[in-house]
Each structure stands twice: as C-alpha cells, then as structure tokens.
Motif scaffolding. Structure first.
Motif, mmCIF file in Angstrom:
data_model
loop_
_atom_site.group_PDB
_atom_site.id
_atom_site.type_symbol
_atom_site.label_atom_id
_atom_site.label_comp_id
_atom_site.label_asym_id
_atom_site.label_seq_id
_atom_site.Cartn_x
_atom_site.Cartn_y
_atom_site.Cartn_z
ATOM 1 N N ASP A 127 -14.558 -1.907 11.565
ATOM 2 C CA ASP A 127 -14.564 -2.442 12.412
ATOM 3 C C ASP A 127 -15.586 -2.076 13.165
ATOM 4 N N GLY A 128 -16.981 -1.811 13.705
ATOM 5 C CA GLY A 128 -17.374 -1.392 14.705
ATOM 6 C C GLY A 128 -16.924 -2.015 16.070
ATOM 7 N N PRO A 129 -17.107 -1.186 16.712
ATOM 8 C CA PRO A 129 -17.089 -1.738 18.506
ATOM 9 C C PRO A 129 -18.417 -2.338 18.292
ATOM 10 N N GLU A 130 -18.003 -3.413 19.575
ATOM 11 C CA GLU A 130 -18.286 -4.310 20.189
ATOM 12 C C GLU A 130 -20.109 -3.793 20.698
ATOM 13 N N GLN A 131 -20.472 -2.970 20.974
ATOM 14 C CA GLN A 131 -21.571 -2.872 20.698
ATOM 15 C C GLN A 131 -22.488 -2.369 19.422
ATOM 16 N N ALA A 132 -21.725 -2.221 18.974
ATOM 17 C CA ALA A 132 -22.635 -1.499 17.473
ATOM 18 C C ALA A 132 -21.339 -2.166 16.002
ATOM 19 N N VAL A 133 -21.708 -3.248 16.074
ATOM 20 C CA VAL A 133 -21.178 -4.181 14.962
ATOM 21 C C VAL A 133 -21.161 -3.616 13.280
ATOM 22 N N GLY A 134 -21.104 -4.496 12.706
ATOM 23 C CA GLY A 134 -20.715 -3.469 11.066
ATOM 24 C C GLY A 134 -19.323 -3.654 11.287
ATOM 25 N N ARG A 135 -19.092 -3.036 9.428
ATOM 26 C CA ARG A 135 -17.669 -2.765 8.785
ATOM 27 C C ARG A 135 -18.255 -1.108 8.626
ATOM 28 N N PHE A 136 -16.884 -0.534 8.293
ATOM 29 C CA PHE A 136 -16.826 1.017 8.015
ATOM 30 C C PHE A 136 -15.824 1.004 6.472
ATOM 31 N N ASP A 137 -15.779 1.226 5.350
ATOM 32 C CA ASP A 137 -14.820 1.462 4.031
ATOM 33 C C ASP A 137 -14.714 2.428 4.185
ATOM 34 N N LEU A 138 -13.140 2.863 4.374
ATOM 35 C CA LEU A 138 -13.056 4.247 3.840
ATOM 36 C C LEU A 138 -11.804 4.213 2.855
ATOM 37 N N GLN A 139 -12.774 5.192 1.242
ATOM 38 C CA GLN A 139 -11.621 4.948 0.471
ATOM 39 C C GLN A 139 -11.100 6.477 0.662
ATOM 40 N N PHE A 140 -9.702 6.400 -0.608
ATOM 41 C CA PHE A 140 -9.107 8.314 -0.161
ATOM 42 C C PHE A 140 -9.019 7.365 -1.839
ATOM 43 N N LEU A 141 -9.487 8.736 -2.602
ATOM 44 C CA LEU A 141 -8.984 9.437 -4.062
ATOM 45 C C LEU A 141 -8.570 9.891 -4.563
ATOM 46 N N THR A 142 -7.213 10.673 -5.558
ATOM 47 C CA THR A 142 -6.716 11.629 -5.560
ATOM 48 C C THR A 142 -6.709 12.099 -6.964
ATOM 49 N N ASP A 143 -7.281 13.246 -7.064
ATOM 50 C CA ASP A 143 -7.531 13.416 -8.627
ATOM 51 C C ASP A 143 -5.777 14.911 -9.324
ATOM 52 N N GLN A 144 -5.298 14.864 -10.457
ATOM 53 C CA GLN A 144 -4.755 15.867 -10.214
ATOM 54 C C GLN A 144 -4.082 16.795 -11.571
ATOM 55 N N ARG A 145 -5.427 16.319 -12.758
ATOM 56 C CA ARG A 145 -5.747 16.859 -13.937
ATOM 57 C C ARG A 145 -5.464 18.079 -13.831
ATOM 58 N N ASP A 146 -5.653 18.715 -14.173
ATOM 59 C CA ASP A 146 -6.506 20.673 -13.844
ATOM 60 C C ASP A 146 -7.366 20.923 -14.745
ATOM 61 N N CYS A 147 -7.939 19.958 -15.780
ATOM 62 C CA CYS A 147 -9.536 20.262 -16.495
ATOM 63 C C CYS A 147 -10.267 19.399 -15.772
ATOM 64 N N GLU A 148 -9.445 18.404 -14.423
ATOM 65 C CA GLU A 148 -10.797 18.016 -14.420
ATOM 66 C C GLU A 148 -10.749 18.634 -12.754
ATOM 67 N N ILE A 149 -10.075 18.756 -12.329
ATOM 68 C CA ILE A 149 -9.775 20.274 -11.196
ATOM 69 C C ILE A 149 -11.060 20.742 -11.244
ATOM 70 N N ALA A 150 -11.162 21.802 -12.593
ATOM 71 C CA ALA A 150 -11.834 22.601 -13.155
ATOM 72 C C ALA A 150 -13.237 21.956 -13.398
ATOM 73 N N GLU A 151 -13.644 21.203 -14.117
ATOM 74 C CA GLU A 151 -14.561 20.330 -14.316
ATOM 75 C C GLU A 151 -15.518 20.383 -12.413
ATOM 76 N N TYR A 152 -15.222 19.811 -11.689
ATOM 77 C CA TYR A 152 -15.302 19.646 -10.099
ATOM 78 C C TYR A 152 -15.699 20.706 -9.768
ATOM 79 N N ASN A 153 -14.762 21.750 -10.149
ATOM 80 C CA ASN A 153 -14.995 23.255 -9.965
ATOM 81 C C ASN A 153 -16.274 23.750 -10.135
ATOM 82 N N GLN A 154 -16.717 23.603 -11.684
ATOM 83 C CA GLN A 154 -18.150 23.789 -11.887
ATOM 84 C C GLN A 154 -18.930 23.414 -11.553
ATOM 85 N N ALA A 155 -18.937 21.846 -11.504
ATOM 86 C CA ALA A 155 -20.152 21.377 -10.915
ATOM 87 C C ALA A 155 -20.401 21.623 -9.265
#
Length: 360
Positions: free
Chosen positions: A274-302
């Motif tokens: 939740d945001g502070p009282e003077q800055a109402v609102g919501r913050f949604d933080l998501q963390f994902l991981t990728d461990q496939r070598d081929c996926e990491i290589a594709e991220y590298n190329q992109a």
C-alpha cells in the motif's frame, strides 16, 4: 555543501549524470529531499505518463520502460529515453502510448495531453487547462515526424481528431469523459504514488539485475512491475524493497501481503504494498526466474538487438552478447523473439514509407 555520496545516491534512483545531479541538487533549498515530490496536476501528469508506459505493449527493455534517466525538476521534469535500435519503435511508444487514441471506451493514452513545443530530439508536453509540464528527450526528430503524420492519417480514416496540438478536448476525449469520467478521478487519487515511482524509476535497473521488466496497471489504483531474472543472477526481493524504502530517497510503502516460494527452494515471489497515507494506491512487485540456458541466451540476443550496453548484458545474463541458443532438454524449441522484433521493425518502416508515398 552537497556531498559526493548524496549525489551518487540520488543518481541510482534517477539515472541522472553526475554533473546534472550535482547542479540540480545544488539549487534545492536547504533541507529539501533529494527527490522532491510533485503535487496536484504535476503529480497527475507524471503518474499518467507512468501508467500509459506501463500499459503500452513492449518488452525487452534496455532500461526500465526504455527510460535512461528522469530529472525530477520541480517546474519541468525531464524524461530521457534510451537509444533504441529501432527509432520508429520509440516514436510509436510516444505517439501511440502517451497520446489518447480516441473513442469513449479506449483507456489508452493520456486524455488532454498536448504538445507545447517540439524539436531537436525533445518534446515538451502539458495537460490542457493546467500548468503541468514534462519534457521528453531522446526521440529522433525524423521518426517523430513520421509517427505524428501517421497518427493524423489514421485519425482521418476513422473520423477522429489527432490530439497532439488540438486546442481543446477531441471528440473521443470528450466522449470518454462523459462515459468513464470516474477513471480520471481514480487515477488522480493515486497520482502521488505514480509520480514517486516515475521519479525513482531507475532504481529498478541500478538495484536489480533483471533480464526483462514488464509493467502493468490494474483496478485503476495499482502499479505493477514484473521482473524476470536469470537464476544465477537473482536479486533478492528484500534488496529492492530496501532501495525503494530507503530513508533518504524513500517511498513510504507498507507491505500488505507476500506470496513467496524462496523458502521452498524456488524463485517465484509476489509482494503487494500500500502507498503511504499521503500517496494512496497499490504497488504490485513480482519476481520470476528463468534457469534454461537456451532461454537466457535468447534474452541475451534480444537485449543485444534492442541496444542494451554489452557490459550490462553480461552482468544480467552472465553471457557475452551474441551467445548462441542451444536448447535445453525438453525445450519447446521456439526461439523467435529477435525475428519477431525484426518483423515489427520492418512493418513500421513499410508503414512509414507507404504514408510518405501517399502524402506526396
């Protein structure tokens, strides 16, 4: 006298150059926060820019949302976009992402956003009926002219008015206000949080080594960031939270709920704030991981294709630019991200060329 550590700290959140940050901070009144808060219409404009960028379909960001730095000036903040391998793509991000596209049911873009001045790779924008101002930098002038012309042609085809320099509300904006005026009221209520996030946007890059950052909004009150990491270059979520709630450059976020699989040997986390009282609102933080070598290589190329600096690419992927895709066992075998990005770029170039031929 301003200390070097204070300048360096501020730069981590804003991405400013050292000289630029020193000059800006030197002009602040004694005792002012390093990143001053925006108020009223100015906060609303900045929050709407963040919302529109989060909702524009893009991926493989060389910086957060393709932004290189944010200069949180009190009178006219500056948002500078990173160099992009496809200038037309960056121009489209501005032309179609920030400006309203018309229609009473179309949430895209910012209603009432207008060009005040444009040229030399920058565009000054403001909100109708207000003094709120923002400067956008790093947009190639030729690409922007093409994007603006294309939007005018598109507006004519559907019987709408292009919003860029229009003196009042367009018919589409007026219809939207009559049908869904409550959206703007809801966006205004959470604008202080959106503005605070935009002014600290670069901490998402300097404080975490992600492969990709996707953004989204929901329920008119929530700003969301989804970060994907290589498993070997994981940044713990508490580290980024500590940055965001730092006592000097902080947003006073209040953790509401956490779903986290870290304790079970997995890397899937989602944390709501939740945001502070003077800055109402919501913050949604998501963390994902990728461990496939081929996926990491594709991220590298992109990342390489979209202009990510090689040292940054190495840091977040653990591989040098241009690493080959070698599929992992059981892989789907469909690695066509760079081909897709190339097709998109070619499509934009053809679209522009057709528009120029019709105009002549």
């Amino acid at each position: 006298m301003l200390s070097d550590p204070a300048i360096d700290l501020c730069r981590r959140y804003t991405g400013e150059t050292w000289a630029g940050a020193k000059e800006r901070l030197g002009k602040l009144p004694q005792g002012s926060p390093l990143i001053p808060a925006a108020q009223g219409d100015q906060a609303f404009l900045e929050a709407e820019v963040l919302r529109a960028l989060l909702e524009f379909p893009t991926t493989y960001t060389t910086r957060p949302l393709r932004i290189l730095r944010v200069i949180p000036d009190e009178t006219r903040p500056v948002v500078r976009f990173a160099a992009d391998s496809d200038p037309d793509g960056l121009a489209d991000l501005i032309a179609w992402g920030l400006f309203s596209t018309g229609g009473k049911d179309d949430l895209r873009g910012i209603r009432g956003l207008r060009i005040i001045e444009a040229g030399h790779g920058r565009i000054d924008v403001g909100l109708l009926g207000s003094d709120a101002r923002l400067r956008l930098e790093g947009i190639p002038e030729a690409a922007w002219r093409g994007a603006e012309a294309h939007r005018h042609q598109w507006a004519q085809r559907i019987g709408e008015v292009a919003p860029f320099r229009h003196g009042g509300p367009t018919p589409g904006e007026h219809a939207f206000a009559l049908e869904h005026g409550w959206f703007e009221e809801a966006w205004r209520e959470v604008s202080a949080l959106g503005s605070a996030l935009l002014r600290r946007l670069l901490i998402f890059r300097s404080g975490a080594d992600w492969l990709d950052m996707a953004g989204f909004t929901k329920h008119a009150s929530t700003y969301g960031f989804r970060l994907t990491f290589a498993e070997s270059h994981w940044t713990h979520h508490d580290t980024l939270i500590e940055h965001l709630t730092h006592p000097v450059c902080r947003i006073a976020l209040k953790e509401d709920m956490r779903t986290c699989a870290c304790a079970f040997g997995e890397r899937g986390c989602r944390i709501w704030f939740d945001g502070p009282e003077q800055a109402v609102g919501r913050f949604d933080l998501q963390f994902l991981t990728d461990q496939r070598d081929c996926e990491i290589a594709e991220y590298n190329q992109a990342l390489t294709y979209t202009g990510s600096p090689s040292e940054e690419n190495i840091r977040v992927t653990g591989r040098r630019p241009g690493a080959a895709v070698v599929c992992s066992p059981g892989c789907h075998g469909r690695h066509d991200t760079v081909a897709f990005l190339r097709r998109m770029a070619e499509g934009r170039h053809k679209e522009r060329a057709q528009g120029r031929r019709k105009a002549s």
